[in-house]
Write an enzyme that holds these catalytic residues in place. Structure first.
Site, mmCIF file in Angstrom:
data_model
loop_
_atom_site.group_PDB
_atom_site.id
_atom_site.type_symbol
_atom_site.label_atom_id
_atom_site.label_comp_id
_atom_site.label_asym_id
_atom_site.label_seq_id
_atom_site.Cartn_x
_atom_site.Cartn_y
_atom_site.Cartn_z
ATOM 1 N N ASP A 1 -40.075 69.453 -25.928
ATOM 2 C CA ASP A 1 -39.990 68.860 -24.596
ATOM 3 C C ASP A 1 -38.759 67.951 -24.554
ATOM 4 O O ASP A 1 -38.059 67.806 -25.551
ATOM 5 C CB ASP A 1 -41.280 68.104 -24.267
ATOM 6 C CG ASP A 1 -41.490 66.901 -25.171
ATOM 7 O OD1 ASP A 1 -40.619 66.624 -26.026
ATOM 8 O OD2 ASP A 1 -42.525 66.245 -25.036
ATOM 9 N N ASP B 1 -49.629 73.737 -23.323
ATOM 10 C CA ASP B 1 -49.660 72.847 -24.482
ATOM 11 C C ASP B 1 -50.529 71.673 -24.103
ATOM 12 O O ASP B 1 -50.606 71.316 -22.921
ATOM 13 C CB ASP B 1 -48.260 72.318 -24.832
ATOM 14 C CG ASP B 1 -47.857 71.178 -23.925
ATOM 15 O OD1 ASP B 1 -47.446 71.441 -22.781
ATOM 16 O OD2 ASP B 1 -47.986 70.006 -24.325
ATOM 17 N N CYS C 1 -68.417 81.089 -34.069
ATOM 18 C CA CYS C 1 -67.027 80.861 -34.491
ATOM 19 C C CYS C 1 -66.811 81.375 -35.914
ATOM 20 O O CYS C 1 -67.684 81.269 -36.765
ATOM 21 C CB CYS C 1 -66.706 79.370 -34.412
ATOM 22 S SG CYS C 1 -65.018 78.981 -34.888
ATOM 23 N N CYS D 1 -64.222 80.329 -37.871
ATOM 24 C CA CYS D 1 -63.257 79.461 -38.562
ATOM 25 C C CYS D 1 -63.795 79.005 -39.928
ATOM 26 O O CYS D 1 -64.992 79.113 -40.209
ATOM 27 C CB CYS D 1 -62.873 78.257 -37.696
ATOM 28 S SG CYS D 1 -64.018 76.882 -37.776
ATOM 29 N N CYS E 1 -66.697 76.448 -39.594
ATOM 30 C CA CYS E 1 -67.999 77.005 -39.199
ATOM 31 C C CYS E 1 -68.590 77.919 -40.266
ATOM 32 O O CYS E 1 -69.812 78.045 -40.371
ATOM 33 C CB CYS E 1 -67.872 77.747 -37.870
ATOM 34 S SG CYS E 1 -67.567 76.624 -36.496
ATOM 35 N N HIS F 1 -61.538 73.689 -36.475
ATOM 36 C CA HIS F 1 -62.471 74.360 -35.557
ATOM 37 C C HIS F 1 -61.943 74.371 -34.120
ATOM 38 O O HIS F 1 -61.936 75.418 -33.467
ATOM 39 C CB HIS F 1 -63.866 73.724 -35.592
ATOM 40 C CG HIS F 1 -64.700 74.225 -34.463
ATOM 41 N ND1 HIS F 1 -65.240 75.490 -34.459
ATOM 42 C CD2 HIS F 1 -64.963 73.692 -33.242
ATOM 43 C CE1 HIS F 1 -65.820 75.701 -33.292
ATOM 44 N NE2 HIS F 1 -65.669 74.631 -32.543
HETATM 45 ZN ZN LIG Z 1 -65.382 76.977 -35.942
#
Ligand SMILES: [Zn+2]
Length: 378
Positions: free
Chosen positions: A90, A273, A311, A313, A316, A342
């Site tokens: 930016d 963003d 999820c 990830c 998780c 996460h």
């Molecule tokens: Zn997760």
């Protein structure tokens, strides 16, 4: 090298491919914010693993610390921070705007905006600096960003007619100087235009028309998320996106709650963003497929299920709500890391699902169901 191609459309929502020197990303894309040359609590390897392909850097912060000399001698921003993918930087305009609405140690204002640029006192030591359209471009060229944003005059909500007009004229004047400063730079980076025009319909329409005259590779919707009600932010996103050319990428700056992203994708926005997923991760707020959850809550003390059963990830797959709550309450650094992993994965998957639904021509049904889920509290 810079290319943007739309691959699928569903109503106003679109999927596209954005090609830069540092790689190709599919749009709609969410860019995590790497304020100080790092996405907080993450390493580049973690980001890559989560599926993040593009990040944002803040010129204002990097200029102050470590300073451009360090970044230049470190081989440019990509090498210095060891991030191989595309980076959008930016212009610092928004940070300077934030300084202007704060009060600094009892002083009246620490920002002075003129047609020449912005004189301001920084938030670290109170030193004086002067940002001009030209030096802001030079800073971003030094960093080696893939997408460069011009200095713009961002004003708070509400602002009167006179200031709204003044900010628009100044933003356009600065845009021309930015285009000039970019001349002779053919190393693959590109400059986007920023549409200002405050919350005045006629002024926004004029802002779009006059910004488009500069014929730039992409356009950002600026001047939103400056204290206005959410409905107004959505209405002006809708208005500006409807006027921007189909074939160029559209970037909604600084807006990024999941529901706002879904809304804006439905109006044809391609790039986002926001600090929301990283910041809320550090304050214990987790976005899940069942709704928003605050991990601090005592009802998770003996909850040994994963934060989000849907999820995939690392967090998780390996940890329970009870453990994450314990880390958070104990103020362990690992809490920041696991929560951020996460939340970023939630955002990356959200964007993947957004793109799939557009490709299948089912975006608007998808949007309705997701909006409903996001309103829930777990
Ligand atoms: Zn997760």
């Amino acid at each position: 090298m810079f290319e943007f191609r739309i691959t699928h459309k569903d109503g106003r929502a679109r999927c596209g491919v954005l090609k830069t020197v540092h790689g190709t990303v599919e749009t709609p894309v969410f860019m995590p914010v790497g304020t100080q040359g790092t996405v907080k609590a993450m390493t580049p390897a973690l980001l890559k693993d989560i599926g993040v392909r593009m990040i944002l850097g803040n010129t204002y912060h990097l200029y102050l610390r470590p300073g451009l000399e360090v970044i230049k001698k470190g081989g440019g921003l990509h090498r210095f921070i060891s991030w191989e993918g595309p980076i959008l930087t930016d212009s610092g305009g928004y940070q300077v705007f934030s300084l202007s609405v704060e009060r600094f140690r009892g002083m009246k204002s620490r920002v002075e905006v003129t047609d020449e640029g912005v004189r301001f006192m920084d938030h670290l030591r109170g030193d004086l600096h002067f940002f001009t359209p030209k030096n802001v471009i030079e800073m971003q060229l030094t960093m080696g960003s893939d997408i460069i944003m011009p200095l713009d005059h961002c004003i708070p909500y509400p602002s009167d007619e006179r200031l709204s007009r003044e900010a628009l004229e100044r933003t356009l004047l600065w845009l021309d100087q930015s285009v000039e400063a970019m001349r002779d730079h053919n190393d693959g980076c590109v400059l986007f235009g920023i549409v200002q025009g405050a919350f005045d319909e006629a002024l926004r329409i004029e802002a779009v028309e006059r910004t488009l005259e500069r014929d730039l590779p992409g356009y950002a919707i600026g001047g939103l998320s400056v204290g206005e009600p959410r409905e107004l932010m959505m209405d002006f996103t809708d208005l500006v996106a409807s006027l921007l050319p189909q074939e160029k990428p559209r970037y909604l700056m600084g807006v990024g709650k999941p529901e706002d992203i879904i809304y804006a994708v439905g109006r044809g926005v391609d790039m986002f963003d926001c600090v929301v997923p990283t910041r809320s991760g550090r304050t214990g707020t987790l976005y899940t497929s069942r709704g928003v959850l605050n991990i601090r809550h005592s009802r998770f003390r003996l909850d040994f299920g994963p934060p989000d059963p849907e999820c995939d990830c690392y967090t998780c797959r390996n940890f329970s709500r009870a453990y994450l709550r314990h880390l958070f309450v104990s103020e362990e650094i690992t809490s920041y890391v696991l929560n951020t992993i996460h939340n970023l994965r939630f955002y990356v998957r959200l964007m993947e699902r957004v793109r799939s639904s557009i490709k299948e021509g089912k975006f608007y049904e998808f949007a309705k169901v997701e909006m409903e889920k996001l309103r829930r509290k777990v």
